[in-house]
Design a protein around this motif. Structure first.
Motif, short mmCIF file in Angstrom:
data_model
loop_
_atom_site.label_atom_id
_atom_site.label_comp_id
_atom_site.label_asym_id
_atom_site.label_seq_id
_atom_site.Cartn_x
_atom_site.Cartn_y
_atom_site.Cartn_z
N VAL A 71 4.31 -39.44 27.09
CA VAL A 71 5.37 -39.14 26.13
C VAL A 71 5.02 -37.85 25.41
CG1 VAL A 71 6.44 -39.89 23.97
CG2 VAL A 71 6.07 -41.53 25.81
N ASP A 72 6.00 -36.98 25.25
CA ASP A 72 5.82 -35.74 24.52
C ASP A 72 5.90 -36.05 23.02
OD1 ASP A 72 6.20 -33.22 23.19
OD2 ASP A 72 6.76 -32.35 25.12
N ALA A 73 4.78 -35.92 22.32
CA ALA A 73 4.70 -36.33 20.92
C ALA A 73 5.49 -35.42 20.00
CB ALA A 73 3.24 -36.37 20.48
N TRP A 74 5.84 -34.21 20.44
CA TRP A 74 6.54 -33.28 19.57
C TRP A 74 8.05 -33.26 19.81
CZ3 TRP A 74 4.13 -31.88 15.46
CH2 TRP A 74 2.72 -31.85 15.47
N LEU A 75 8.48 -33.56 21.01
CA LEU A 75 9.91 -33.56 21.30
C LEU A 75 10.55 -34.93 21.08
CD1 LEU A 75 10.19 -31.31 24.50
CD2 LEU A 75 10.67 -30.71 22.11
N SER A 76 9.77 -36.00 21.13
CA SER A 76 10.32 -37.35 21.00
C SER A 76 10.51 -37.70 19.53
CB SER A 76 9.39 -38.37 21.66
OG SER A 76 9.30 -38.14 23.05
N ILE B 124 0.00 -43.68 19.54
CA ILE B 124 -0.89 -43.88 18.39
C ILE B 124 -2.04 -42.87 18.43
CG2 ILE B 124 -2.54 -45.45 17.32
CD1 ILE B 124 0.37 -46.07 16.70
N LEU B 125 -2.64 -42.67 19.60
CA LEU B 125 -3.74 -41.71 19.70
C LEU B 125 -3.26 -40.29 19.38
CD1 LEU B 125 -5.68 -42.95 22.86
CD2 LEU B 125 -6.10 -43.47 20.45
N SER B 126 -2.03 -39.97 19.79
CA SER B 126 -1.51 -38.63 19.51
C SER B 126 -1.27 -38.43 18.02
CB SER B 126 -0.22 -38.38 20.30
OG SER B 126 0.84 -39.19 19.83
N VAL B 127 -0.80 -39.47 17.35
CA VAL B 127 -0.58 -39.38 15.90
C VAL B 127 -1.92 -39.19 15.18
CG1 VAL B 127 0.17 -40.64 13.85
CG2 VAL B 127 1.57 -40.68 15.92
N SER C 290 -7.34 -36.45 27.06
CA SER C 290 -7.97 -35.32 26.37
C SER C 290 -7.78 -35.36 24.86
CB SER C 290 -7.40 -34.01 26.92
OG SER C 290 -6.00 -33.95 26.71
N LEU C 291 -6.87 -36.22 24.36
CA LEU C 291 -6.68 -36.33 22.92
C LEU C 291 -7.97 -36.68 22.19
CD1 LEU C 291 -3.28 -38.28 22.75
CD2 LEU C 291 -3.65 -35.88 22.17
N CYS C 292 -8.81 -37.48 22.86
CA CYS C 292 -10.04 -37.96 22.24
C CYS C 292 -11.04 -36.84 22.00
CB CYS C 292 -10.68 -39.04 23.10
SG CYS C 292 -9.66 -40.51 23.33
N GLN C 293 -10.81 -35.68 22.59
CA GLN C 293 -11.74 -34.56 22.44
C GLN C 293 -11.32 -33.59 21.35
OE1 GLN C 293 -14.50 -34.98 24.08
NE2 GLN C 293 -13.58 -36.73 25.14
N ARG C 294 -10.14 -33.77 20.78
CA ARG C 294 -9.70 -32.87 19.72
C ARG C 294 -10.56 -33.08 18.47
NH1 ARG C 294 -3.09 -32.91 19.57
NH2 ARG C 294 -2.72 -32.42 21.77
N PRO C 295 -10.92 -32.00 17.76
CA PRO C 295 -11.73 -32.14 16.54
C PRO C 295 -11.10 -33.06 15.50
CG PRO C 295 -11.70 -29.86 17.26
CD PRO C 295 -10.71 -30.59 18.13
N PHE D 267 -9.14 -35.60 16.01
CA PHE D 267 -9.30 -36.98 16.46
C PHE D 267 -10.73 -37.45 16.26
CE2 PHE D 267 -10.23 -40.37 19.38
CZ PHE D 267 -9.09 -41.17 19.35
N ARG D 268 -11.70 -36.64 16.65
CA ARG D 268 -13.10 -37.04 16.55
C ARG D 268 -13.49 -37.30 15.11
NH1 ARG D 268 -15.93 -35.56 21.41
NH2 ARG D 268 -17.89 -35.48 20.25
N ASN D 269 -13.01 -36.48 14.18
CA ASN D 269 -13.31 -36.69 12.77
C ASN D 269 -12.68 -37.97 12.25
OD1 ASN D 269 -14.85 -34.35 12.48
ND2 ASN D 269 -13.06 -33.08 11.97
N ALA D 270 -11.43 -38.24 12.66
CA ALA D 270 -10.76 -39.47 12.23
C ALA D 270 -11.42 -40.70 12.81
CB ALA D 270 -9.29 -39.41 12.63
N TRP D 271 -11.89 -40.58 14.05
CA TRP D 271 -12.45 -41.73 14.76
C TRP D 271 -13.84 -42.13 14.24
CZ3 TRP D 271 -9.26 -44.54 17.45
CH2 TRP D 271 -9.77 -45.54 18.30
#
Length: 390
Positions: free
Chosen positions: A105-110, A155-158, A189-194, A196-200
């Motif tokens: 799902v495209d998180a920005w267009l949906s 949820i991961l994208s948010v 690849s979302l899990c590698q974003r800075p 995401f990593r800080n939130a996780w």
């Protein structure tokens, strides 16, 4: 004349704790003063955990709660679960690859994702997400509907976009029979974003109940390894790839050093792996559970004895359907001597709770549990002594 509204808030709250939902609503409607004095209990009872099927109507309701200056602060957990095997009705869910129903799902267009992002910005204390799958065959979906794997991706994208600190994350794709997370629908690849990593890093409770696949192996591993505050870890897989998965985790002892609760189900492991986990978590572990776990090397009797010696703080043990290898064959573990001897000495009659296999005769004991630090040493000794092959 004194009335109920004249009572202190603490007394009124004690009364509301005894009421069923319908009676609580009726009480709150009786007068404005009582409504104000019961507001906190009302919010705790009905708004701490919210549920959504990601439909347009449901998200609009959540949006109104998020904009409520008082109610929004009660929300701690969002449960995402399909209704009638449907998720996301009422939106057009854009995909990253146009024309491909199985793409992310495209998180920005949906618009549905944008709406959920706005909702969570208003619910500033919502930091727990539980995502459920469902049983049965997955029906054909177009852009107007979602599958449970899409919900995981959303949820991961948010989290990756907002950096929302997470306390609890639970993916249950096992109990409802749908199996694995569809890697094509989740942006690994979302899990590698800075962000995401800080939130996780703030995750304290992580439960992954799914079928591991080669495509999701590293993704699931990263979800565990990127935590730095983990207190509760529950891993229920479906046997495939579990030996390698647990083996990868034990190479990082920091994962287990702060654990207070560890639950493992439907897995193949070696005694050395579990021994490492016990050693790393010995200073904090309070709750331990094994369900349908195959021990590839060593014996459960010896491991239970190690648990007795290694975990001085343990308060709860639960074991069911344990198996081990003997002469290259899988053998089941039973506890036959506990039938007539399950009272824990020195505990004023406290007993082991036994688990029976009832559908075959004779009735047999395939597991047991015990809660309480007092008597735990003796309970574990009794389990270790009773464990035999079948």
């Amino acid at each position: 004349m004194a009335s109920l509204a004249d009572l202190p808030v603490e007394v009124i709250e004690a009364i509301t704790d005894k009421l069923n939902p319908r009676d609580l609503i009726s009480l709150r409607l009786s007068c404005k003063e009582i409504s104000q004095k019961t507001f906190h209990r009302f919010g705790q009872a009905y708004f701490t955990t919210l549920r959504t099927d990601l439909t347009h109507d449901n998200l609009q309701r959540l949006l109104s709660i998020s904009k409520h200056g008082q109610l929004s602060h009660f929300v701690r957990k969002l449960v995402i679960k399909a209704r009638d095997n449907h998720l996301g009705r009422g939106f057009h869910w854009h995909r990253l690859e146009d024309g491909n129903h199985s793409a992310c799902v495209d998180a920005w267009l949906s618009l549905g994702v944008q709406l959920l992002r706005d909702i969570l910005k208003g619910m500033t204390k919502c930091n727990s997400f539980h995502i459920y799958s469902y049983g049965g065959l997955e029906v054909y979906y177009d852009w107007e509907f979602l599958l449970p794997s899409d919900a995981v991706s959303i949820i991961l994208s948010v989290i990756a976009d907002t950096g929302l600190p997470i306390k609890s994350f639970f993916v249950d794709f096992r109990n409802w029979g749908a199996g694995s997370v569809d890697a094509k629908r989740v942006q690994m690849s979302l899990c590698q974003r800075p962000t995401f990593r800080n939130a996780w890093k703030s995750v304290e409770e992580l439960r992954l109940e799914l079928l591991l696949t080669p495509e999701t192996f590293d993704w699931a591993k990263d979800l565990v390894l990127q935590t730095t505050s983990l207190k509760k870890l529950s891993l229920h897989f479906d046997f495939d790839h579990t030996t390698s998965f647990i083996g990868n985790l034990v190479a990082f002892p920091q994962v287990f050093q702060g654990l207070q609760e560890f639950k493992l189900g439907c897995a193949h492991v070696t005694v050395n792996m579990l021994s490492s986990i016990l050693i790393d978590s010995r200073s904090n572990l309070l709750v331990l559970s094994f369900w349908h776990v195959y021990l590839q090397q060593g014996t459960w009797a010896a491991l239970l004895e190690q648990i007795r010696r290694s975990l001085p703080l343990l308060e709860s043990i639960n074991i069911e359907w344990l198996k081990e290898y003997s002469n290259d064959e899988i053998v089941h573990i039973q506890f036959p001597t506990l039938e007539d001897n399950r009272v824990i000495p020195g505990t004023n009659g406290r007993k082991l709770e036994l688990r029976y296999k009832k559908w075959k005769r004779p009735k047999s004991i395939w597991g047991a549990s015990y809660r309480g630090r007092i008597g735990m040493d003796k309970a574990l000794g009794m389990l270790a002594e009773s464990a035999v092959h079948t």
